[in-house]
Motif scaffolding. Structure first.
Motif, PDB file in Angstrom:
ATOM      1  N   ARG A  41    -115.849 -32.171   8.829  1.00  0.00           N
ATOM      2  CA  ARG A  41    -114.294 -33.403   9.260  1.00  0.00           C
ATOM      3  C   ARG A  41    -112.578 -32.695   9.251  1.00  0.00           C
ATOM      4  N   VAL A  42    -112.635 -31.731   8.040  1.00  0.00           N
ATOM      5  CA  VAL A  42    -111.917 -31.508   7.475  1.00  0.00           C
ATOM      6  C   VAL A  42    -111.249 -30.257   8.725  1.00  0.00           C
ATOM      7  N   LYS A  43    -112.296 -28.884   9.057  1.00  0.00           N
ATOM      8  CA  LYS A  43    -111.860 -27.858  10.175  1.00  0.00           C
ATOM      9  C   LYS A  43    -111.688 -29.198  11.335  1.00  0.00           C
ATOM     10  N   ALA A  44    -112.184 -29.284  12.018  1.00  0.00           N
ATOM     11  CA  ALA A  44    -112.167 -29.794  13.171  1.00  0.00           C
ATOM     12  C   ALA A  44    -110.521 -31.067  13.726  1.00  0.00           C
ATOM     13  N   ARG A  45    -110.371 -31.647  12.365  1.00  0.00           N
ATOM     14  CA  ARG A  45    -109.001 -31.728  12.308  1.00  0.00           C
ATOM     15  C   ARG A  45    -107.562 -31.228  12.836  1.00  0.00           C
ATOM     16  N   PHE A  46    -108.159 -29.677  11.916  1.00  0.00           N
ATOM     17  CA  PHE A  46    -107.312 -28.941  11.670  1.00  0.00           C
ATOM     18  C   PHE A  46    -106.993 -27.806  13.653  1.00  0.00           C
ATOM     19  N   GLN A  75     -93.256 -24.276   5.379  1.00  0.00           N
ATOM     20  CA  GLN A  75     -93.977 -25.158   4.154  1.00  0.00           C
ATOM     21  C   GLN A  75     -94.595 -26.087   5.005  1.00  0.00           C
ATOM     22  N   ALA A  76     -94.040 -26.683   6.376  1.00  0.00           N
ATOM     23  CA  ALA A  76     -94.125 -27.632   7.552  1.00  0.00           C
ATOM     24  C   ALA A  76     -95.541 -27.759   7.175  1.00  0.00           C
ATOM     25  N   GLU A  77     -96.215 -26.715   7.768  1.00  0.00           N
ATOM     26  CA  GLU A  77     -97.820 -26.812   8.400  1.00  0.00           C
ATOM     27  C   GLU A  77     -99.223 -26.555   7.036  1.00  0.00           C
ATOM     28  N   LYS A  78     -97.907 -26.137   5.784  1.00  0.00           N
ATOM     29  CA  LYS A  78     -98.688 -25.961   4.946  1.00  0.00           C
ATOM     30  C   LYS A  78     -98.837 -27.498   4.474  1.00  0.00           C
ATOM     31  N   ASP A  79     -97.806 -28.150   4.489  1.00  0.00           N
ATOM     32  CA  ASP A  79     -97.767 -29.755   4.360  1.00  0.00           C
ATOM     33  C   ASP A  79     -98.694 -30.335   4.995  1.00  0.00           C
ATOM     34  N   ARG A  80     -99.151 -29.940   6.863  1.00  0.00           N
ATOM     35  CA  ARG A  80     -99.833 -30.993   7.272  1.00  0.00           C
ATOM     36  C   ARG A  80    -101.166 -30.744   7.039  1.00  0.00           C
ATOM     37  N   ALA A  81    -101.274 -29.360   6.712  1.00  0.00           N
ATOM     38  CA  ALA A  81    -102.896 -29.426   6.319  1.00  0.00           C
ATOM     39  C   ALA A  81    -103.484 -30.401   5.309  1.00  0.00           C
ATOM     40  N   GLY A  82    -102.795 -30.306   4.086  1.00  0.00           N
ATOM     41  CA  GLY A  82    -102.851 -31.323   3.151  1.00  0.00           C
ATOM     42  C   GLY A  82    -102.700 -32.821   3.932  1.00  0.00           C
ATOM     43  N   GLN A  83    -101.711 -33.347   4.228  1.00  0.00           N
ATOM     44  CA  GLN A  83    -101.975 -34.475   5.197  1.00  0.00           C
ATOM     45  C   GLN A  83    -103.368 -34.574   5.438  1.00  0.00           C
ATOM     46  N   LEU A  84    -103.671 -33.506   6.420  1.00  0.00           N
ATOM     47  CA  LEU A  84    -104.871 -33.912   7.317  1.00  0.00           C
ATOM     48  C   LEU A  84    -106.200 -33.916   6.783  1.00  0.00           C
ATOM     49  N   ALA A  85    -106.637 -33.521   5.620  1.00  0.00           N
ATOM     50  CA  ALA A  85    -107.471 -33.348   4.759  1.00  0.00           C
ATOM     51  C   ALA A  85    -107.503 -34.070   3.925  1.00  0.00           C
ATOM     52  N   ARG A  86    -106.184 -34.774   3.644  1.00  0.00           N
ATOM     53  CA  ARG A  86    -106.288 -36.531   2.715  1.00  0.00           C
ATOM     54  C   ARG A  86    -106.812 -37.396   4.068  1.00  0.00           C
ATOM     55  N   ALA A  87    -106.239 -37.654   5.015  1.00  0.00           N
ATOM     56  CA  ALA A  87    -106.616 -38.335   5.753  1.00  0.00           C
ATOM     57  C   ALA A  87    -108.348 -38.026   6.217  1.00  0.00           C
ATOM     58  N   VAL A  88    -108.767 -36.913   5.381  1.00  0.00           N
ATOM     59  CA  VAL A  88    -110.601 -36.999   6.224  1.00  0.00           C
ATOM     60  C   VAL A  88    -111.717 -38.519   4.685  1.00  0.00           C
ATOM     61  N   PRO A  89    -112.172 -39.185   5.521  1.00  0.00           N
ATOM     62  CA  PRO A  89    -112.686 -40.211   5.106  1.00  0.00           C
ATOM     63  C   PRO A  89    -113.315 -39.289   3.653  1.00  0.00           C
ATOM     64  N   ASP A  90    -113.833 -39.746   2.277  1.00  0.00           N
ATOM     65  CA  ASP A  90    -114.572 -39.815   1.202  1.00  0.00           C
ATOM     66  C   ASP A  90    -114.112 -38.589   1.063  1.00  0.00           C
ATOM     67  N   VAL A  91    -112.735 -37.908   1.058  1.00  0.00           N
ATOM     68  CA  VAL A  91    -112.230 -37.219   0.376  1.00  0.00           C
ATOM     69  C   VAL A  91    -111.427 -37.674  -0.471  1.00  0.00           C
ATOM     70  N   LYS A  92    -111.546 -37.243  -1.912  1.00  0.00           N
ATOM     71  CA  LYS A  92    -111.151 -37.789  -2.741  1.00  0.00           C
ATOM     72  C   LYS A  92    -110.476 -37.237  -3.506  1.00  0.00           C
ATOM     73  N   GLU A  93    -109.636 -36.187  -3.382  1.00  0.00           N
ATOM     74  CA  GLU A  93    -108.383 -35.280  -3.825  1.00  0.00           C
ATOM     75  C   GLU A  93    -108.758 -33.927  -2.782  1.00  0.00           C
ATOM     76  N   VAL A  94    -107.344 -33.076  -2.758  1.00  0.00           N
ATOM     77  CA  VAL A  94    -107.205 -31.911  -1.642  1.00  0.00           C
ATOM     78  C   VAL A  94    -106.101 -31.247  -3.114  1.00  0.00           C
ATOM     79  N   ARG A  95    -107.006 -29.996  -3.090  1.00  0.00           N
ATOM     80  CA  ARG A  95    -106.283 -29.151  -4.282  1.00  0.00           C
ATOM     81  C   ARG A  95    -105.549 -27.846  -2.829  1.00  0.00           C
TER      82      ARG A  95
END
Length: 104
Positions: A41-46, A75-95
């Motif tokens: 799901r994270v890869k699909a959002r990317f 840095q904007a791309e890195k931040d956006r990737a983190g935002q997208l990952a956090r928005a995926v259901p069942d994600v508890k933490e993003v490193r």
């Protein structure tokens, strides 16, 4: 009927021995499937996002913790990737271990 039962037993034995391997740190096959679903799901959002490159960023998930690695061009791309990952259901933490480097 006997041949079908024998064939089913052979298939189940093969699956139990190799096809359903659970990686270290995961408690069940179900958790492995859940983590694979989260990573997909994270890869699909990317892939859907115009700001993030799904090709340069790797995604792994373990017990709901998503680890991002690879390279971003800003840095904007890195931040956006983190935002997208956090928005995926069942994600508890993003490193977010993405490294920012300028495109050549």
């Amino acid at each position: 009927m006997k041949k079908i039962l024998i064939a089913a037993m052979v298939v189940l034995t093969a699956l139990a021995g190799s096809g359903c391997a659970v990686t270290s740190g995961q408690s069940t096959v179900g958790q492995y499937v859940d983590d694979a679903t989260i990573a997909t799901r994270v890869k699909a959002r990317f892939a859907e996002d115009t700001q993030v490159s799904a090709m340069r960023i790797q995604v792994e998930s373990l017990k709901g913790t998503v680890q991002l690695a690879g390279f971003a061009t800003s840095q904007a791309e890195k931040d956006r990737a983190g935002q997208l990952a956090r928005a995926v259901p069942d994600v508890k933490e993003v490193r977010n271990n993405i490294i920012v480097r300028a495109a050549n």
